[in-house]
Enzyme design. Structure first.
Site, short mmCIF file in Angstrom:
data_model
loop_
_atom_site.label_atom_id
_atom_site.label_comp_id
_atom_site.label_asym_id
_atom_site.label_seq_id
_atom_site.Cartn_x
_atom_site.Cartn_y
_atom_site.Cartn_z
N GLU A 170 82.13 21.81 35.73
CA GLU A 170 81.86 20.72 34.80
C GLU A 170 80.77 21.00 33.77
O GLU A 170 79.71 20.35 33.79
CB GLU A 170 81.50 19.45 35.59
CG GLU A 170 82.54 19.03 36.60
CD GLU A 170 82.26 17.67 37.23
OE1 GLU A 170 81.14 17.15 37.07
OE2 GLU A 170 83.17 17.12 37.87
N GLU A 352 88.48 18.46 42.35
CA GLU A 352 87.70 17.34 42.90
C GLU A 352 88.43 16.04 42.61
O GLU A 352 88.89 15.81 41.48
CB GLU A 352 86.31 17.21 42.25
CG GLU A 352 85.31 18.23 42.71
CD GLU A 352 83.94 18.05 42.07
OE1 GLU A 352 83.56 16.91 41.72
OE2 GLU A 352 83.25 19.08 41.91
C1 FCB Z 1 81.18 15.54 40.14
C2 FCB Z 1 80.38 16.73 40.67
C3 FCB Z 1 80.23 16.74 42.17
C4 FCB Z 1 80.05 15.34 42.74
C5 FCB Z 1 81.07 14.39 42.20
C6 FCB Z 1 80.98 13.00 42.75
O1 FCB Z 1 80.83 15.30 38.83
O2 FCB Z 1 80.98 17.93 40.31
O3 FCB Z 1 79.19 17.61 42.50
O4 FCB Z 1 78.76 14.93 42.56
O5 FCB Z 1 81.00 14.35 40.81
#
Ligand code: FCB
Length: 446
Positions: A170, A352
């Site tokens: 990110e 994620e």
């Molecule tokens: C993302 C991050 C991860 C976590 C989630 C909830 O932005 O990559 O580390 O904190 O959010």
């Protein structure tokens, strides 16, 4: 147990299911084995920066408990684990290699290999060594070259024992939260800094790719980006919503896949645009083998004065998670199909996706029924996106276990495994048991 139509690609054991974590959020042991401080250690000491001034000093003590954590990941039926490697454990301030840091990841990787788990390692999940921040951090172009040196060390050491290397997690967050709105370390709030940090991060990514190819020719190499699909508040907001999408979604993906920044955004922010040297854009657009997509929610945008000024709208009466993010599974479908229509995408892994809720242990169990529904519905969007032609090869739940949630500290619980921070006991929540049941049934052909 999660359920998808019989012919779903998710039901094919080749589709990878895993869980994800990041070094600073779980490891603890920040003063062990000569780890150097990172920008997050520093940021956590700033009054008001992090909820109750929590920090990652202890976290989930994964540095010491990694073996039982790996056992649990396997026990949940997972195929894969996405971890991150902490730069401050590997390279010392004088540039020399800290063997003890490499040894730690060697132990973790060996434990994963023993369980036959597929390994995805993120090389930078926000824990920049403090000694580099002292020289300007991501505002200093030199940091991108330092990153390349660190990647050389890690990838020549582990080679193709790591199946998937993700350069950055990110960069939008590292750049825009770190340097543009100041919500994350190192806490700078300035447009020009945000864009410059973003460019240097992308440069770091581009410099790393050929190094990874040289050292781990049989592994896959890519990057993890975060996306919030953008929706207009009403028909009058379509143009600003498009602009917001260019600024947030396309600003990071377009240079990687097409070697250029979105022109409309570039022109609008012309006074704060980064310094771009000759050749940068071709370095940044080095071919990648996979794109990691992180998605949790969506953003609704309305005009705020004159075009292209906009603001995010907070909708009432919608389902939200503890952190306030709207639950909107259709957003993931829209995001994936939009990206597919706009770009020549490499294979996609959802790296994620998950939700924070106020979990409670009752009689030794955690009934996180809302999170179960969240996973079922978001995974159904993944299934539908595949049906519509998007090449998605895997899915990682965020997170394997509750952990240090950046500026929210330990208040937000994103795990599918509950962590009792007093005892470091791990308790798989209902959502984890549902994964287990599904994945075990999938293995035996249902
Ligand atoms: C993302 C991050 C991860 C976590 C989630 C909830 O932005 O990559 O580390 O904190 O959010």
């Amino acid at each position: 147990m999660y359920k998808f139509p019989k012919d779903s690609k998710l039901n094919d054991p080749k589709f990878v299911f895993g869980v994800a974590t990041a070094s600073y959020q779980i490891e603890g042991a920040t003063n062990v084995d000569d780890r150097c401080p990172s920008i997050w250690d520093t940021f956590c000491t700033k009054p008001g920066a992090v909820y109750k001034q929590h920090n990652g000093d202890v976290a989930c003590l994964h540095y010491h408990l990694y073996q039982q954590d790996v056992n649990l990941i396997e026990n949940l039926g997972m195929d894969a684990y996405r971890l991150s490697i902490a730069w401050p454990r590997i390279i010392r301030p004088d540039g020399s290699i800290n063997q003890k840091g490499l040894d730690f990841y060697d132990r973790v990787i060996s434990a994963l290999e023993e369980k036959n788990l597929t390994i995805m390692a993120t090389l930078y999940h926000w824990d920049l060594p403090q000694y580099l921040d002292d020289k300007g951090g991501w505002l200093n172009r030199e940091t991108a070259y330092k990153f390349a040196q660190y990647v050389e060390v890690v990838s020549s050491y582990f080679g193709d024992r790591i199946d998937f290397y993700a350069t950055l997690n990110e960069p939008w967050c590292s750049a825009f939260h770190g340097y543009r709105d100041g919500k994350h370390a190192p806490g700078i709030a300035d447009d020009k800094s945000g864009f410059q940090a973003g460019h240097n991060l992308l440069l770091a990514h581009g410099l790393a790719i050929p190094i990874l190819r040289k050292n781990a020719a049989n592994s896959k190499h890519g990057i993890v980006l975060n996306f919030n699909p953008v929706y207009p508040a009403d028909e009058f907001a379509i143009d600003v919503a498009n602009f917001a999408e260019q600024e947030h979604t396309h600003w990071f993906i377009k240079p990687i896949l097409e070697g250029e920044y979105p022109e409309t955004v570039y022109q609008h922010y012309i006074d704060v645009m980064p310094t771009i040297e000759d050749g940068d854009m071709s370095i940044i657009s080095a071919k990648i083998d996979f794109l990691g997509v992180n998605n949790y929610s969506r953003t609704v945008i309305d005009q705020d004065g004159q075009y292209p000024n906009y603001k995010a709208v907070h909708l009432r009466d919608v389902e939200r998670t503890h952190i306030g993010w709207e639950v909107y599974p259709d957003g993931l479908l829209k995001l994936l199909t939009d990206l597919h229509q706009t770009y020549q995408l490499p294979p996609i892994y959802i790296t994620e996706n998950g939700a924070a809720f106020e979990d409670k242990v009752v009689d030794g169990v955690v009934e996180d029924e809302q999170r179960c529904r969240y996973f079922q519905n978001y995974l159904s969007s993944v299934d539908e996106a595949i049906r519509q032609g998007v090449d998605i090869r895997g899915y990682f739940a965020w997170s394997f276990m509750d952990n240090f949630e950046w500026s929210e500290g330990y208040k937000m619980r994103f795990g599918i495994v509950y962590v009792d921070y007093k005892t470091q006991k791990r308790i798989p929540k209902r959502s984890a048991l549902e994964f287990r049941e599904y994945l075990i049934a999938r293995r035996s052909g249902f």
